[in-house]
Write a protein that holds these residues in place. Structure first.
Motif, PDB file in Angstrom:
ATOM      1  N   ASP A 117     -14.435 -46.620 112.737  1.00  0.00           N
ATOM      2  CA  ASP A 117     -15.126 -45.485 113.363  1.00  0.00           C
ATOM      3  C   ASP A 117     -14.455 -44.163 112.998  1.00  0.00           C
ATOM      4  O   ASP A 117     -15.124 -43.184 112.662  1.00  0.00           O
ATOM      5  N   VAL A 118     -13.119 -44.154 113.087  1.00  0.00           N
ATOM      6  CA  VAL A 118     -12.376 -42.928 112.766  1.00  0.00           C
ATOM      7  C   VAL A 118     -12.585 -42.540 111.312  1.00  0.00           C
ATOM      8  O   VAL A 118     -12.865 -41.383 110.980  1.00  0.00           O
ATOM      9  N   LEU A 119     -12.479 -43.514 110.414  1.00  0.00           N
ATOM     10  CA  LEU A 119     -12.619 -43.231 108.983  1.00  0.00           C
ATOM     11  C   LEU A 119     -14.043 -42.835 108.619  1.00  0.00           C
ATOM     12  O   LEU A 119     -14.267 -42.052 107.691  1.00  0.00           O
ATOM     13  N   PHE A 120     -15.006 -43.384 109.334  1.00  0.00           N
ATOM     14  CA  PHE A 120     -16.405 -43.044 109.061  1.00  0.00           C
ATOM     15  C   PHE A 120     -16.743 -41.652 109.587  1.00  0.00           C
ATOM     16  O   PHE A 120     -17.374 -40.847 108.898  1.00  0.00           O
ATOM     17  N   GLU A 121     -16.299 -41.341 110.787  1.00  0.00           N
ATOM     18  CA  GLU A 121     -16.648 -40.057 111.412  1.00  0.00           C
ATOM     19  C   GLU A 121     -15.720 -38.925 110.973  1.00  0.00           C
ATOM     20  O   GLU A 121     -16.106 -37.757 110.978  1.00  0.00           O
ATOM     21  N   GLU A 122     -14.487 -39.255 110.586  1.00  0.00           N
ATOM     22  CA  GLU A 122     -13.490 -38.288 110.129  1.00  0.00           C
ATOM     23  C   GLU A 122     -13.396 -37.063 111.040  1.00  0.00           C
ATOM     24  O   GLU A 122     -13.690 -35.933 110.623  1.00  0.00           O
ATOM     25  N   PRO A 123     -12.987 -37.230 112.289  1.00  0.00           N
ATOM     26  CA  PRO A 123     -12.837 -36.078 113.186  1.00  0.00           C
ATOM     27  C   PRO A 123     -11.809 -35.085 112.637  1.00  0.00           C
ATOM     28  O   PRO A 123     -10.913 -35.452 111.867  1.00  0.00           O
ATOM     29  N   LEU A 124     -11.917 -33.844 113.052  1.00  0.00           N
ATOM     30  CA  LEU A 124     -11.085 -32.765 112.520  1.00  0.00           C
ATOM     31  C   LEU A 124      -9.594 -33.062 112.686  1.00  0.00           C
ATOM     32  O   LEU A 124      -8.805 -32.830 111.764  1.00  0.00           O
ATOM     33  N   GLU A 125      -9.200 -33.576 113.843  1.00  0.00           N
ATOM     34  CA  GLU A 125      -7.787 -33.851 114.084  1.00  0.00           C
ATOM     35  C   GLU A 125      -7.248 -34.869 113.082  1.00  0.00           C
ATOM     36  O   GLU A 125      -6.148 -34.716 112.552  1.00  0.00           O
ATOM     37  N   TYR A 126      -8.043 -35.892 112.792  1.00  0.00           N
ATOM     38  CA  TYR A 126      -7.622 -36.896 111.811  1.00  0.00           C
ATOM     39  C   TYR A 126      -7.497 -36.264 110.424  1.00  0.00           C
ATOM     40  O   TYR A 126      -6.519 -36.510 109.702  1.00  0.00           O
ATOM     41  N   ARG A 127      -8.465 -35.433 110.038  1.00  0.00           N
ATOM     42  CA  ARG A 127      -8.436 -34.803 108.716  1.00  0.00           C
ATOM     43  C   ARG A 127      -7.212 -33.897 108.566  1.00  0.00           C
ATOM     44  O   ARG A 127      -6.628 -33.791 107.487  1.00  0.00           O
ATOM     45  N   THR A 128      -6.821 -33.258 109.658  1.00  0.00           N
ATOM     46  CA  THR A 128      -5.621 -32.404 109.638  1.00  0.00           C
ATOM     47  C   THR A 128      -4.373 -33.249 109.413  1.00  0.00           C
ATOM     48  O   THR A 128      -3.507 -32.903 108.590  1.00  0.00           O
ATOM     49  N   PHE A 129      -4.278 -34.361 110.149  1.00  0.00           N
ATOM     50  CA  PHE A 129      -3.156 -35.285 109.939  1.00  0.00           C
ATOM     51  C   PHE A 129      -3.112 -35.771 108.492  1.00  0.00           C
ATOM     52  O   PHE A 129      -2.039 -35.853 107.876  1.00  0.00           O
ATOM     53  N   LEU A 130      -4.263 -36.126 107.937  1.00  0.00           N
ATOM     54  CA  LEU A 130      -4.333 -36.644 106.567  1.00  0.00           C
ATOM     55  C   LEU A 130      -3.861 -35.601 105.570  1.00  0.00           C
ATOM     56  O   LEU A 130      -3.076 -35.899 104.654  1.00  0.00           O
ATOM     57  N   SER A 131      -4.307 -34.374 105.743  1.00  0.00           N
ATOM     58  CA  SER A 131      -3.899 -33.292 104.844  1.00  0.00           C
ATOM     59  C   SER A 131      -2.388 -33.095 104.892  1.00  0.00           C
ATOM     60  O   SER A 131      -1.730 -32.932 103.854  1.00  0.00           O
ATOM     61  N   ASP A 132      -1.821 -33.133 106.102  1.00  0.00           N
ATOM     62  CA  ASP A 132      -0.375 -32.962 106.260  1.00  0.00           C
ATOM     63  C   ASP A 132       0.389 -34.076 105.536  1.00  0.00           C
ATOM     64  O   ASP A 132       1.411 -33.823 104.878  1.00  0.00           O
ATOM     65  N   GLU A 133      -0.100 -35.307 105.649  1.00  0.00           N
ATOM     66  CA  GLU A 133       0.576 -36.443 105.016  1.00  0.00           C
ATOM     67  C   GLU A 133       0.472 -36.381 103.497  1.00  0.00           C
ATOM     68  O   GLU A 133       1.432 -36.692 102.780  1.00  0.00           O
ATOM     69  N   LEU A 134      -0.691 -35.978 102.992  1.00  0.00           N
ATOM     70  CA  LEU A 134      -0.857 -35.857 101.541  1.00  0.00           C
ATOM     71  C   LEU A 134       0.048 -34.760 100.979  1.00  0.00           C
ATOM     72  O   LEU A 134       0.555 -34.877  99.857  1.00  0.00           O
ATOM     73  N   ASN A 135       0.255 -33.709 101.770  1.00  0.00           N
ATOM     74  CA  ASN A 135       1.118 -32.608 101.326  1.00  0.00           C
ATOM     75  C   ASN A 135       2.581 -33.032 101.202  1.00  0.00           C
ATOM     76  O   ASN A 135       3.386 -32.337 100.588  1.00  0.00           O
ATOM     77  N   LYS A 136       2.911 -34.188 101.779  1.00  0.00           N
ATOM     78  CA  LYS A 136       4.270 -34.724 101.654  1.00  0.00           C
ATOM     79  C   LYS A 136       4.469 -35.467 100.332  1.00  0.00           C
ATOM     80  O   LYS A 136       5.563 -35.962 100.048  1.00  0.00           O
ATOM     81  N   GLY A 137       3.384 -35.576  99.546  1.00  0.00           N
ATOM     82  CA  GLY A 137       3.475 -36.257  98.257  1.00  0.00           C
ATOM     83  C   GLY A 137       3.281 -37.751  98.329  1.00  0.00           C
ATOM     84  O   GLY A 137       3.577 -38.472  97.371  1.00  0.00           O
ATOM     85  N   LEU A 138       2.759 -38.231  99.461  1.00  0.00           N
ATOM     86  CA  LEU A 138       2.535 -39.667  99.624  1.00  0.00           C
ATOM     87  C   LEU A 138       1.290 -40.108  98.869  1.00  0.00           C
ATOM     88  O   LEU A 138       0.395 -39.304  98.588  1.00  0.00           O
ATOM     89  N   SER A 139       1.199 -41.402  98.555  1.00  0.00           N
ATOM     90  CA  SER A 139      -0.026 -41.958  97.989  1.00  0.00           C
ATOM     91  C   SER A 139      -1.124 -41.868  99.043  1.00  0.00           C
ATOM     92  O   SER A 139      -0.842 -41.808 100.256  1.00  0.00           O
ATOM     93  N   PHE A 140      -2.379 -41.876  98.589  1.00  0.00           N
ATOM     94  CA  PHE A 140      -3.476 -41.754  99.553  1.00  0.00           C
ATOM     95  C   PHE A 140      -3.475 -42.889 100.574  1.00  0.00           C
ATOM     96  O   PHE A 140      -3.638 -42.637 101.779  1.00  0.00           O
ATOM     97  N   PRO A 141      -3.287 -44.152 100.161  1.00  0.00           N
ATOM     98  CA  PRO A 141      -3.278 -45.230 101.171  1.00  0.00           C
ATOM     99  C   PRO A 141      -2.213 -45.031 102.242  1.00  0.00           C
ATOM    100  O   PRO A 141      -2.474 -45.236 103.435  1.00  0.00           O
ATOM    101  N   LYS A 142      -0.998 -44.615 101.832  1.00  0.00           N
ATOM    102  CA  LYS A 142       0.082 -44.423 102.805  1.00  0.00           C
ATOM    103  C   LYS A 142      -0.196 -43.210 103.688  1.00  0.00           C
ATOM    104  O   LYS A 142       0.047 -43.241 104.908  1.00  0.00           O
ATOM    105  N   ALA A 143      -0.709 -42.132 103.076  1.00  0.00           N
ATOM    106  CA  ALA A 143      -1.038 -40.932 103.844  1.00  0.00           C
ATOM    107  C   ALA A 143      -2.120 -41.239 104.872  1.00  0.00           C
ATOM    108  O   ALA A 143      -2.056 -40.778 106.025  1.00  0.00           O
ATOM    109  N   ARG A 144      -3.105 -42.020 104.469  1.00  0.00           N
ATOM    110  CA  ARG A 144      -4.189 -42.370 105.394  1.00  0.00           C
ATOM    111  C   ARG A 144      -3.677 -43.241 106.535  1.00  0.00           C
ATOM    112  O   ARG A 144      -4.059 -43.047 107.691  1.00  0.00           O
ATOM    113  N   GLU A 145      -2.807 -44.195 106.201  1.00  0.00           N
ATOM    114  CA  GLU A 145      -2.225 -45.050 107.236  1.00  0.00           C
ATOM    115  C   GLU A 145      -1.472 -44.216 108.268  1.00  0.00           C
ATOM    116  O   GLU A 145      -1.645 -44.389 109.481  1.00  0.00           O
TER     117      GLU A 145
END
Length: 416
Positions: A117-145
């Motif tokens: 549900d979270v991945l399908f709806e992608e609420p703003l708070e989740y997208r913010t967390f994802l962006s922050d994790e990707l900015n750390k240089g993590l792979s997409f799977p790890k950043a998403r986790e």
């Protein structure tokens, strides 16, 4: 018609764990018919199928699947999201499937569904967390986790779910079912004894990864206890004929040659290549002579080995970002690889319920009749990919197998 079960699989090869999953799924869903959407000659983790798609079809039919439909290459070797999306598009388009069953490490469909549900709806708070994790240089799977755990509150309930490959793929199936507003009901069956990527085996159970390793090392006697008798016979026949393609290393020289020939711009047009990765790939290809060394030079915290292997496969098979976009924007044809008597009834039922659905029982006829350029791209890739795959045979390779090999028609105690 009675209840119909759908399964998405690689069957690389079909083993005792797959048989357990199939029988358990039929019992749990009350289904009398089964359809497998099966990947072909190359796999989602960027490697080869150990035997070709027709031989895998025999394994599936001999062990209880009624109808085998090919998952086109552009889905079967792409990311988990597109792999799942393509397979669900096919299952949903059949308009007769009641249940989808998949293996998982967790025995709770509700936990997987909440994450989906979270991945399908992608609420703003989740997208913010994802962006922050990707900015750390993590792979997409790890950043998403990490982003999901942050969003869901770092609960222990979810922490062990998101690092397991079958759970992750199951979540992608659930996402796709939501996307297409499908009426197919999902069920999950806990994996039995062996982990997905484990090279260990216990009693009569082992992962497909372990079995492929055993075959590569030619320890064939061990295989007898790990696969159904029909699977063993098919594997041994392919070993005898020199038609086993154990892994991507078989195409080592071809991959390095192709990458050396490609320009940096060409490499940048491969799916999954971004952020200057094309320069690392080009430099690595020009400075090494083995596939393992090539992967080691390219791999980083951001780019996983699986992603790198898929990119190398795209290069070998001539698959571009444009091709992958086509796959995302089309409902695939239904390429029938094989059926038993029940499966033949299913094909008739599918055809009756969906008069406009493209059902491929003859590749030549489909190519002659087809006017959809996007579907033409999909099937021409499959044809080319089979031709490349057969080069990996230890003995003489044969071209045009998609035209020469017909549908596998199985009757009890008779092989087609």
């Amino acid at each position: 018609m009675n209840k119909i079960l759908g399964i998405i699989a690689e069957y690389n090869p079909f083993h005792n764990g797959h048989l357990y999953h199939l029988e358990k799924s039929k019992k749990l869903s009350g289904s009398e018919y089964s359809i497998a959407i099966m990947s072909g000659n190359f796999t989602q983790r960027g490697s080869t199928s150990i035997i070709d798609k027709w031989e895998k079809t025999k394994m599936a039919l001999y062990n209880g699947i009624d109808l085998v439909i090919e998952l086109p290459t552009l889905y079967s070797i792409s990311s988990g999201e597109n792999f799942a999306d393509g397979a669900i598009k096919i299952l949903n388009s059949l308009n007769i499937v009641d249940y989808l069953s998949f293996g998982s490490e967790v025995n709770d469909i509700n936990i997987l569904d909440k994450i989906a549900d979270v991945l399908f709806e992608e609420p703003l708070e989740y997208r913010t967390f994802l962006s922050d994790e990707l900015n750390k240089g993590l792979s997409f799977p790890k950043a998403r986790e990490n982003a999901l755990l942050n969003y869901l509150g770092n609960s222990d309930e979810y922490s062990n779910v998101l690092s397991c490959p079958n759970n992750i793929l199951g979540i992608e199936y659930l996402k796709a079912l939501k996307k297409y507003e499908s009426s197919i009901k999902p069920i999950c069956i806990p994996r039995f004894k062996s982990d997905y990527n484990s090279n260990n085996f216990s009693d009569s159970f082992a992962s497909a990864t372990a079995i492929r390793t055993i075959i590569k090392n030619k320890n064939y006697d061990i295989i007898k206890n790990l696969v159904p008798p029909d699977t063993y016979n098919i594997l041994m026949e392919n070993v005898k004929n020199g038609h086993v393609v154990p892994d991507l290393n078989v195409f080592e020289k071809e991959i390095i040659y192709v990458l050396r020939k490609m320009s940096v711009e060409d490499i940048s047009n491969l799916p999954d290549v971004s952020e200057g990765l094309e320069f690392s790939i080009k430099n690595a290809a020009n400075s090494c002579n083995t596939l393992d060394e090539l992967i080691t030079l390219i791999k980083s915290k951001r780019y996983t080995q699986t992603r790198i292997q898929r990119i190398l496969l795209y290069a070998l098979l001539g698959i571009t970002k444009e091709d992958m976009e086509i796959s995302k924007n089309v409902v695939p044809y239904i390429r029938v690889l094989g059926f038993n008597d029940n499966g033949k009834k299913l094909v008739s039922e599918i055809s009756k319920n969906n008069p406009n659905l493209q059902i491929v029982t003859s590749v030549k006829k489909f190519l002659d009749d087809n006017s959809d350029g996007n579907l033409g791209t999909l099937i021409n890739k499959d044809i080319f990919v089979t031709d490349v795959y057969s080069i990996g045979y230890e003995n003489i390779s044969v071209a045009n197998l998609d035209f020469k090999n017909g549908i596998i028609k199985y009757k009890t105690n008779l092989q087609s």
